[in-house]
Design a protein around this motif. Structure first.
Motif, PDB file in Angstrom:
ATOM      1  N   LYS A 289       0.831  -1.203   0.000  1.00  0.00           N
ATOM      2  CA  LYS A 289       0.000   0.000   0.000  1.00  0.00           C
ATOM      3  C   LYS A 289       0.868   1.256   0.000  1.00  0.00           C
ATOM      4  CE  LYS A 289      -4.065  -2.004   2.232  1.00  0.00           C
ATOM      5  NZ  LYS A 289      -4.926  -2.025   3.447  1.00  0.00           N
ATOM      6  N   ALA A 290       1.956   1.200   0.752  1.00  0.00           N
ATOM      7  CA  ALA A 290       2.865   2.348   0.793  1.00  0.00           C
ATOM      8  C   ALA A 290       3.492   2.604  -0.572  1.00  0.00           C
ATOM      9  CB  ALA A 290       3.958   2.107   1.833  1.00  0.00           C
ATOM     10  N   ARG A 291       3.673   1.579  -1.374  1.00  0.00           N
ATOM     11  CA  ARG A 291       4.269   1.696  -2.710  1.00  0.00           C
ATOM     12  C   ARG A 291       3.210   1.904  -3.798  1.00  0.00           C
ATOM     13  NH1 ARG A 291       7.415  -1.151   0.559  1.00  0.00           N
ATOM     14  NH2 ARG A 291       9.665  -1.425   0.173  1.00  0.00           N
ATOM     15  N   GLN A 292       1.927   1.939  -3.383  1.00  0.00           N
ATOM     16  CA  GLN A 292       0.807   2.131  -4.312  1.00  0.00           C
ATOM     17  C   GLN A 292       0.775   1.037  -5.392  1.00  0.00           C
ATOM     18  OE1 GLN A 292       1.184   6.182  -5.774  1.00  0.00           O
ATOM     19  NE2 GLN A 292       0.139   7.013  -3.978  1.00  0.00           N
ATOM     20  N   ILE A 293       0.997  -0.188  -4.975  1.00  0.00           N
ATOM     21  CA  ILE A 293       0.960  -1.327  -5.902  1.00  0.00           C
ATOM     22  C   ILE A 293      -0.352  -2.070  -5.696  1.00  0.00           C
ATOM     23  CG2 ILE A 293       2.021  -3.535  -6.518  1.00  0.00           C
ATOM     24  CD1 ILE A 293       4.702  -2.377  -5.620  1.00  0.00           C
ATOM     25  N   ARG A 294      -1.117  -2.184  -6.767  1.00  0.00           N
ATOM     26  CA  ARG A 294      -2.425  -2.837  -6.706  1.00  0.00           C
ATOM     27  C   ARG A 294      -2.255  -4.352  -6.877  1.00  0.00           C
ATOM     28  NH1 ARG A 294      -6.959   0.589  -9.906  1.00  0.00           N
ATOM     29  NH2 ARG A 294      -8.092  -1.246  -9.182  1.00  0.00           N
ATOM     30  N   GLY A 396       4.138   0.871  -9.482  1.00  0.00           N
ATOM     31  CA  GLY A 396       3.562   1.907  -8.630  1.00  0.00           C
ATOM     32  C   GLY A 396       2.654   2.839  -9.420  1.00  0.00           C
ATOM     33  N   GLY A 397       1.763   3.459  -8.728  1.00  0.00           N
ATOM     34  CA  GLY A 397       0.878   4.434  -9.361  1.00  0.00           C
ATOM     35  C   GLY A 397      -0.491   3.884  -9.675  1.00  0.00           C
ATOM     36  N   GLY A 398      -0.690   2.588  -9.689  1.00  0.00           N
ATOM     37  CA  GLY A 398      -2.021   2.015  -9.833  1.00  0.00           C
ATOM     38  C   GLY A 398      -2.494   1.751 -11.239  1.00  0.00           C
ATOM     39  N   GLU A 401      -1.906  -3.936 -12.268  1.00  0.00           N
ATOM     40  CA  GLU A 401      -2.124  -4.659 -11.018  1.00  0.00           C
ATOM     41  C   GLU A 401      -1.446  -6.030 -11.087  1.00  0.00           C
ATOM     42  OE1 GLU A 401      -6.254  -5.332 -10.343  1.00  0.00           O
ATOM     43  OE2 GLU A 401      -6.585  -6.308 -12.270  1.00  0.00           O
TER      44      GLU A 401
END
Length: 431
Positions: A289-294, A396-398, A401
């Protein structure tokens, strides 16, 4: 020349056969040979089927006439012989088929009548004693059957036995036989591995006699064999409360304690592993979540032999690096490569450097400079993944996924990227 004669069983060994008689003895007349008419009739094992015997003789007229005993056997089929043997108590295997046309069997009735002679208590005691004899010879299955019969006689609703002379003595005998048969049948069950049946018999005994030490011991042993340690411990402790010096109960109690300690040790280890796994998962979720990885999981994830996204080198340290299982898909040639751990700070080119050249790439289309890399987006489209970018920057960034904890990267020869994009677009439209 002397002749050796076999002496009868009732011969008087005090007689001196070597001593000559001083008086002249009369010569015993030779026995007359038995004539055919007065010869004893030969007993036949089965009645002769005259009709079938006649058919056999007619089918082979030159065959010698069979002796009566052979004729009594050969004139019947195998099924008929088995049926007739089943009516004989010695060879009986199915009592439901032991009767004649009327369902009667005089031999069986006679044996059952003998077995039921006496009072209920005497008959039950007889079965119990037969069970004891079998148990002493360690014929546990036979012993169990005798104890079954003893208990059945004691508990039978119909009283078909002789009336006892002393009702109180009869009642006492029945009570003794019932408890003894149950406790001995419990032993048979224990030896035969019928542990649940053993515990049920022990429960029946303890209803009759709550202080029966053997019942507590055998129940404890059966529960121990079933790995029901709590029940085994309870039975052993109750028995020791009545007889603290009982060696058998002390021995089984020791075994139960050892097994209990081992089970608790295994359970504690499993709890620690589960707790550790839970903490690792929580920390990994926070890191992603901290790395914004879905991430997303499907109902049918691929088998990666226990692999998955992880923190290394320490799964419990927030300072560790995230590694991803990754598959490189050579879509245009239906080939692939699997990378068990792709560190987040390395780039695709780092891995292509040691993977290329590909052993099946005869045309030499796959080189680090001549390929392009693509990844699917959340919406089903494509993005171009820079070969020199760290994986973390791509994930990262979403926009993309990670599905079922597996990163999928398409590696396509530069000359075929247009064809690849067209195929992927067509596949998306058809879904």
């Amino acid at each position: 020349m002397g002749q050796i004669e076999e002496l009868p069983d009732d011969f008087d060994e005090s007689l001196d056969l070597n001593r000559r008689s001083e008086t002249k003895t009369e010569t015993a007349p030779a026995p007359e040979p038995a004539s055919k008419d007065n010869a004893p009739a030969e007993e036949l094992p089965f009645p002769v089927n005259e009709e079938r015997l006649k058919q056999m003789e007619e089918s082979d007229p030159k065959a010698p006439k069979m002796p009566p005993v052979m004729a009594s056997i050969r004139s019947h089929t195998t099924e008929e012989l088995a049926d007739m043997m089943n009516k004989t108590p010695l060879f009986m295997t199915d009592i439901s088929k032991a009767g004649d046309e009327k369902g009667e069997n005089t031999f069986l009735d006679a044996i059952q009548a003998i077995q039921n002679e006496g009072t209920r208590g005497e008959v039950a005691q007889s079965y119990r004693e037969q069970g004891n004899e079998a148990a002493q010879e360690k014929r546990w299955a036979d012993a169990k059957e005798f104890y079954n019969k003893a208990i059945a006689v004691v508990l039978a609703k119909e009283n078909k036995w002789d009336k006892p002379e002393n009702a109180d003595e009869e009642k006492k005998l029945l009570r003794q036989v019932e408890e003894a048969s149950y406790i001995n049948r419990a032993l048979c069950h224990l030896e035969l591995g019928n542990y649940r049946s053993c515990t049920l018999d022990c429960a029946s005994i303890l209803k009759l006699n709550p202080k029966n030490i053997k019942a507590f011991y055998r129940s404890a042993m059966a529960c121990y064999k079933l790995d029901k340690i709590a029940e085994a411990e309870d039975a052993a402790s109750r028995g020791l409360a009545l007889d603290p010096e009982n060696k058998s109960l002390q021995l089984v109690s020791g075994k139960i304690a050892e097994r209990k300690a081992l089970i608790e040790q295994v359970a504690a280890k499993r709890r620690a592993e589960n707790e550790k796994s839970k903490k690792e998962k929580q920390l990994l979720d926070v890191a992603l979540k901290a790395r914004q990885i879905r991430t997303r999981k499907t109902e049918q994830p691929p088998d990666m032999d226990g692999g998955g996204i992880c923190l290394t080198p320490d799964p419990l340290s927030p300072e560790s690096t995230v590694e991803f299982p990754t598959v490189l898909l050579y879509h245009m040639d239906a080939q692939s490569d699997f990378i068990k751990g792709f560190p987040e700070m390395t780039c695709i080119e780092d891995h292509l450097d040691y993977i290329f050249p590909l052993p099946w790439d005869e045309k030499g289309e796959y080189t680090v400079k001549n390929v392009e890399c693509f990844m699917e987006t959340v919406t089903g489209g494509l993005i171009k993944a820079g070969k020199k970018l760290p994986l973390l920057q791509i994930l990262g960034g979403g926009k993309v996924e990670v599905v079922d904890e597996l990163v999928r990267i398409y590696v396509i020869p530069s000359a075929k990227t247009g064809q690849f994009i067209s195929e992927m677009k067509t596949r998306k439209e058809s879904q």
